[in-house]
Design an enzyme around this catalytic site. Structure first.
Site, PDB file in Angstrom:
ATOM      1  N   LYS A  45      32.885  21.848  67.349  1.00  0.00           N
ATOM      2  CA  LYS A  45      32.161  20.297  67.239  1.00  0.00           C
ATOM      3  C   LYS A  45      31.174  20.210  68.684  1.00  0.00           C
ATOM      4  CE  LYS A  45      32.426  15.937  68.853  1.00  0.00           C
ATOM      5  NZ  LYS A  45      32.567  15.118  70.132  1.00  0.00           N
TER       6      LYS A  45
ATOM      7  N   ASP B 143      34.715  17.687  62.411  1.00  0.00           N
ATOM      8  CA  ASP B 143      36.035  17.099  63.308  1.00  0.00           C
ATOM      9  C   ASP B 143      36.800  16.256  62.472  1.00  0.00           C
ATOM     10  OD1 ASP B 143      35.026  14.425  62.910  1.00  0.00           O
ATOM     11  OD2 ASP B 143      33.366  14.941  64.125  1.00  0.00           O
TER      12      ASP B 143
END
Length: 216
Positions: free
Chosen positions: A125, A143
DNA sequence: ATCCCGAGGG
DNA sequence: CCCTCTGGAT
Protein backbone atom coordinates in the site's frame (compact mmCIF):
# COMPACT_ATOMS: atom_id res chain seq x y z
CA UNK A 1 -28.91 -6.22 -12.76
CA UNK A 2 -28.51 -3.51 -15.36
CA UNK A 3 -27.80 -4.68 -18.88
CA UNK A 4 -24.18 -3.68 -19.14
CA UNK A 5 -22.19 -6.53 -20.66
CA UNK A 6 -18.51 -7.18 -20.12
CA UNK A 7 -16.48 -6.77 -16.97
CA UNK A 8 -14.66 -3.90 -18.62
CA UNK A 9 -17.92 -2.11 -19.31
CA UNK A 10 -19.06 -2.61 -15.72
CA UNK A 11 -15.70 -1.27 -14.59
CA UNK A 12 -16.13 1.71 -16.87
CA UNK A 13 -19.58 2.41 -15.45
CA UNK A 14 -18.28 2.19 -11.89
CA UNK A 15 -15.38 4.47 -12.73
CA UNK A 16 -17.67 7.11 -14.22
CA UNK A 17 -20.24 6.93 -11.44
CA UNK A 18 -17.69 7.13 -8.64
CA UNK A 19 -15.85 9.97 -10.28
CA UNK A 20 -19.08 11.91 -10.51
CA UNK A 21 -19.84 11.15 -6.86
CA UNK A 22 -16.33 11.85 -5.60
CA UNK A 23 -14.89 14.47 -7.96
CA UNK A 24 -12.25 15.40 -5.39
CA UNK A 25 -11.01 11.86 -4.74
CA UNK A 26 -7.24 11.93 -4.38
CA UNK A 27 -4.42 11.40 -1.95
CA UNK A 28 -5.22 13.49 1.11
CA UNK A 29 -1.76 13.49 2.63
CA UNK A 30 0.07 16.81 2.45
CA UNK A 31 3.64 16.59 1.10
CA UNK A 32 6.23 18.65 -0.73
CA UNK A 33 8.57 15.91 -1.93
CA UNK A 34 8.60 12.17 -2.57
CA UNK A 35 10.45 11.76 0.71
CA UNK A 36 7.78 13.63 2.66
CA UNK A 37 5.11 11.48 1.02
CA UNK A 38 7.01 8.31 1.92
CA UNK A 39 7.22 9.30 5.57
CA UNK A 40 3.63 10.54 5.72
CA UNK A 41 2.39 7.31 4.18
CA UNK A 42 4.29 5.13 6.63
CA UNK A 43 2.81 7.24 9.42
CA UNK A 44 -0.71 6.89 8.02
CA UNK A 45 -1.12 3.25 9.03
CA UNK A 46 -4.14 2.80 11.29
CA UNK A 47 -4.95 6.47 11.58
CA UNK A 48 -6.59 9.19 9.56
CA UNK A 49 -4.81 11.42 7.06
CA UNK A 50 -5.79 14.67 8.71
CA UNK A 51 -4.09 13.64 11.93
CA UNK A 52 -0.99 12.64 9.94
CA UNK A 53 -0.98 16.06 8.28
CA UNK A 54 -1.09 17.73 11.66
CA UNK A 55 1.98 15.84 12.82
CA UNK A 56 3.97 16.07 9.60
CA UNK A 57 3.41 19.82 9.36
CA UNK A 58 5.63 20.30 12.38
CA UNK A 59 7.86 17.30 11.75
CA UNK A 60 8.81 18.36 8.22
CA UNK A 61 9.39 21.93 9.31
CA UNK A 62 12.15 20.53 11.48
CA UNK A 63 13.34 17.61 9.35
CA UNK A 64 12.31 16.69 5.82
CA UNK A 65 15.30 14.72 4.52
CA UNK A 66 16.59 11.25 5.44
CA UNK A 67 19.68 12.79 6.96
CA UNK A 68 17.80 15.21 9.19
CA UNK A 69 15.27 12.58 10.27
CA UNK A 70 18.15 10.29 11.23
CA UNK A 71 19.58 13.07 13.36
CA UNK A 72 16.38 13.13 15.43
CA UNK A 73 16.91 9.58 16.64
CA UNK A 74 14.43 7.03 17.91
CA UNK A 75 13.24 8.76 21.08
CA UNK A 76 12.70 12.23 19.61
CA UNK A 77 10.95 10.80 16.58
CA UNK A 78 8.69 8.62 18.74
CA UNK A 79 7.76 11.63 20.81
CA UNK A 80 6.80 13.62 17.73
CA UNK A 81 4.62 10.92 16.21
CA UNK A 82 3.17 9.43 19.38
CA UNK A 83 -0.36 10.68 18.82
CA UNK A 84 -0.62 8.64 15.62
CA UNK A 85 -0.38 5.28 17.33
CA UNK A 86 1.94 2.36 16.49
CA UNK A 87 4.63 4.93 17.11
CA UNK A 88 7.43 2.61 18.20
CA UNK A 89 7.46 0.51 15.05
CA UNK A 90 6.78 3.46 12.81
CA UNK A 91 9.74 5.38 14.23
CA UNK A 92 12.01 2.35 14.04
CA UNK A 93 10.98 1.62 10.45
CA UNK A 94 11.31 5.22 9.36
CA UNK A 95 14.81 5.50 10.78
CA UNK A 96 15.86 2.19 9.21
CA UNK A 97 14.38 3.26 5.89
CA UNK A 98 16.17 6.62 6.05
CA UNK A 99 19.41 4.81 6.75
CA UNK A 100 18.92 2.67 3.65
CA UNK A 101 18.03 5.68 1.54
CA UNK A 102 21.25 7.37 2.57
CA UNK A 103 23.40 4.27 2.13
CA UNK A 104 21.91 2.81 -1.04
CA UNK A 105 20.00 5.54 -2.85
CA UNK A 106 22.08 8.70 -2.40
CA UNK A 107 19.38 9.94 -0.02
CA UNK A 108 16.76 9.88 -2.77
CA UNK A 109 13.46 7.98 -2.76
CA UNK A 110 13.44 5.29 -5.48
CA UNK A 111 10.64 5.63 -8.01
CA UNK A 112 9.83 1.95 -8.50
CA UNK A 113 7.62 -0.31 -6.41
CA UNK A 114 10.15 -3.11 -6.02
CA UNK A 115 12.85 -0.89 -4.53
CA UNK A 116 10.37 0.87 -2.28
CA UNK A 117 9.03 -2.39 -0.92
CA UNK A 118 12.48 -3.46 0.19
CA UNK A 119 12.54 -0.50 2.60
CA UNK A 120 11.60 -1.27 6.21
CA UNK A 121 7.99 -0.38 6.96
CA UNK A 122 7.03 -0.14 3.30
CA UNK A 123 4.44 -2.65 2.15
CA UNK A 124 2.36 -2.77 -1.02
CA UNK A 125 0.00 0.00 0.00
CA UNK A 126 2.73 2.45 0.95
CA UNK A 127 4.77 1.67 -2.15
CA UNK A 128 1.74 2.20 -4.35
CA UNK A 129 0.80 5.50 -2.80
CA UNK A 130 4.34 6.82 -3.19
CA UNK A 131 4.87 5.87 -6.82
CA UNK A 132 1.43 6.90 -7.98
CA UNK A 133 1.27 10.21 -6.14
CA UNK A 134 4.91 11.29 -6.23
CA UNK A 135 6.13 9.80 -9.51
CA UNK A 136 3.02 9.44 -11.65
CA UNK A 137 3.39 5.67 -11.93
CA UNK A 138 0.04 3.93 -12.50
CA UNK A 139 -0.68 1.69 -9.52
CA UNK A 140 -3.67 0.25 -7.70
CA UNK A 141 -2.87 -1.30 -4.34
CA UNK A 142 -5.48 -3.26 -2.47
CA UNK A 143 -6.02 -2.05 1.07
CA UNK A 144 -8.91 -3.02 3.32
CA UNK A 145 -11.36 -0.65 1.64
CA UNK A 146 -10.45 -1.57 -1.91
CA UNK A 147 -10.56 -5.26 -1.06
CA UNK A 148 -14.00 -5.06 0.54
CA UNK A 149 -15.53 -2.83 -2.14
CA UNK A 150 -14.13 -4.84 -5.03
CA UNK A 151 -15.56 -8.06 -3.61
CA UNK A 152 -18.96 -6.60 -2.83
CA UNK A 153 -19.27 -5.12 -6.29
CA UNK A 154 -18.20 -8.38 -7.89
CA UNK A 155 -15.11 -6.84 -9.46
CA UNK A 156 -12.87 -9.29 -7.62
CA UNK A 157 -13.10 -12.93 -6.59
CA UNK A 158 -9.65 -13.85 -5.31
CA UNK A 159 -8.79 -14.09 -1.63
CA UNK A 160 -5.41 -12.43 -1.44
CA UNK A 161 -4.79 -8.71 -1.95
CA UNK A 162 -2.07 -9.56 -4.48
CA UNK A 163 -4.47 -11.48 -6.70
CA UNK A 164 -7.28 -8.97 -6.31
CA UNK A 165 -4.82 -6.33 -7.41
CA UNK A 166 -4.19 -8.34 -10.58
CA UNK A 167 -7.91 -8.69 -11.20
CA UNK A 168 -8.50 -4.96 -10.86
CA UNK A 169 -5.56 -4.08 -13.06
CA UNK A 170 -7.04 -6.32 -15.73
CA UNK A 171 -10.47 -4.66 -15.89
CA UNK A 172 -9.41 -1.03 -15.43
CA UNK A 173 -7.28 0.74 -18.06
CA UNK A 174 -3.72 1.38 -16.92
CA UNK A 175 -4.09 5.14 -17.11
CA UNK A 176 -6.88 5.01 -14.53
CA UNK A 177 -5.35 2.76 -11.90
CA UNK A 178 -4.18 5.56 -9.64
CA UNK A 179 -7.53 7.31 -9.64
CA UNK A 180 -9.65 4.18 -9.33
CA UNK A 181 -7.56 3.32 -6.28
CA UNK A 182 -8.69 6.55 -4.61
CA UNK A 183 -12.24 6.32 -5.93
CA UNK A 184 -12.68 2.87 -4.40
CA UNK A 185 -11.20 4.07 -1.12
CA UNK A 186 -13.47 7.12 -0.97
CA UNK A 187 -16.45 4.96 -1.80
CA UNK A 188 -15.41 2.41 0.82
CA UNK A 189 -15.22 5.08 3.49
CA UNK A 190 -18.20 7.28 2.67
CA UNK A 191 -20.75 4.77 1.37
CA UNK A 192 -19.63 1.15 1.14
CA UNK A 193 -18.27 1.03 4.68
CA UNK A 194 -17.51 -2.19 6.52
CA UNK A 195 -20.29 -2.12 9.08
CA UNK A 196 -23.38 -0.65 7.55
CA UNK A 197 -23.04 0.19 3.86
CA UNK A 198 -25.41 2.91 2.62
CA UNK A 199 -26.67 0.93 -0.35
CA UNK A 200 -29.71 3.16 -0.82
CA UNK A 201 -27.57 6.15 -1.71
CA UNK A 202 -24.90 4.12 -3.50
CA UNK A 203 -24.21 5.40 -7.01
CA UNK A 204 -23.22 1.94 -8.25
CA UNK A 205 -25.77 -0.30 -6.55
CA UNK A 206 -27.31 -1.11 -9.93
CA UNK A 207 -24.21 -3.09 -10.86
CA UNK A 208 -23.39 -4.33 -7.36
CA UNK A 209 -23.19 -8.07 -6.78
CA UNK A 210 -23.84 -7.86 -3.05
CA UNK A 211 -26.73 -5.46 -3.51
CA UNK A 212 -28.59 -7.99 -5.60
CA UNK A 213 -27.53 -11.12 -3.77
CA UNK A 214 -28.30 -9.72 -0.32
CA UNK A 215 -31.09 -7.51 -1.67
CA UNK A 216 -30.39 -4.76 0.80
C1' DA B 1 -16.20 -1.33 22.57
C1' DT B 2 -14.75 -0.96 18.03
C1' DC B 3 -12.53 0.64 14.05
C1' DC B 4 -8.83 2.95 11.42
C1' DC B 5 -6.47 4.13 3.69
C1' DG B 6 -0.70 -1.35 7.37
C1' DA B 7 3.40 -4.14 8.01
C1' DG B 8 6.24 -7.57 10.08
C1' DG B 9 6.78 -11.61 12.43
C1' DG B 10 5.57 -16.33 14.14
C1' DC C 1 -3.03 -17.64 8.28
C1' DC C 2 -3.06 -15.23 12.78
C1' DC C 3 -1.13 -12.13 15.93
C1' DT C 4 0.68 -7.72 17.59
C1' DC C 5 1.62 -3.02 17.68
C1' DT C 6 -1.00 2.06 19.51
C1' DG C 7 -3.62 6.46 20.15
C1' DG C 8 -7.57 8.79 18.88
C1' DA C 9 -12.24 9.21 16.89
C1' DT C 10 -16.88 7.46 17.03
Amino acid sequence: MAQIGSAEEVAQFIYDALQERFPDAQCELVFNSPFELLIATILSAQCTDDRVNLVTASLFAEANTPESILRLGQIALETKIRSLGLYHNKAKNILAACKELVENYYGQVPDDIESLRRLPGVGRKTANVVVSNAFGVPAIAVDTHVFRVAHRLGLAHEKTPEKVEQELMQIFPRDRWSLIHHLLIFHGRRICNARKPACVECPVNQVCKMYFEDKR
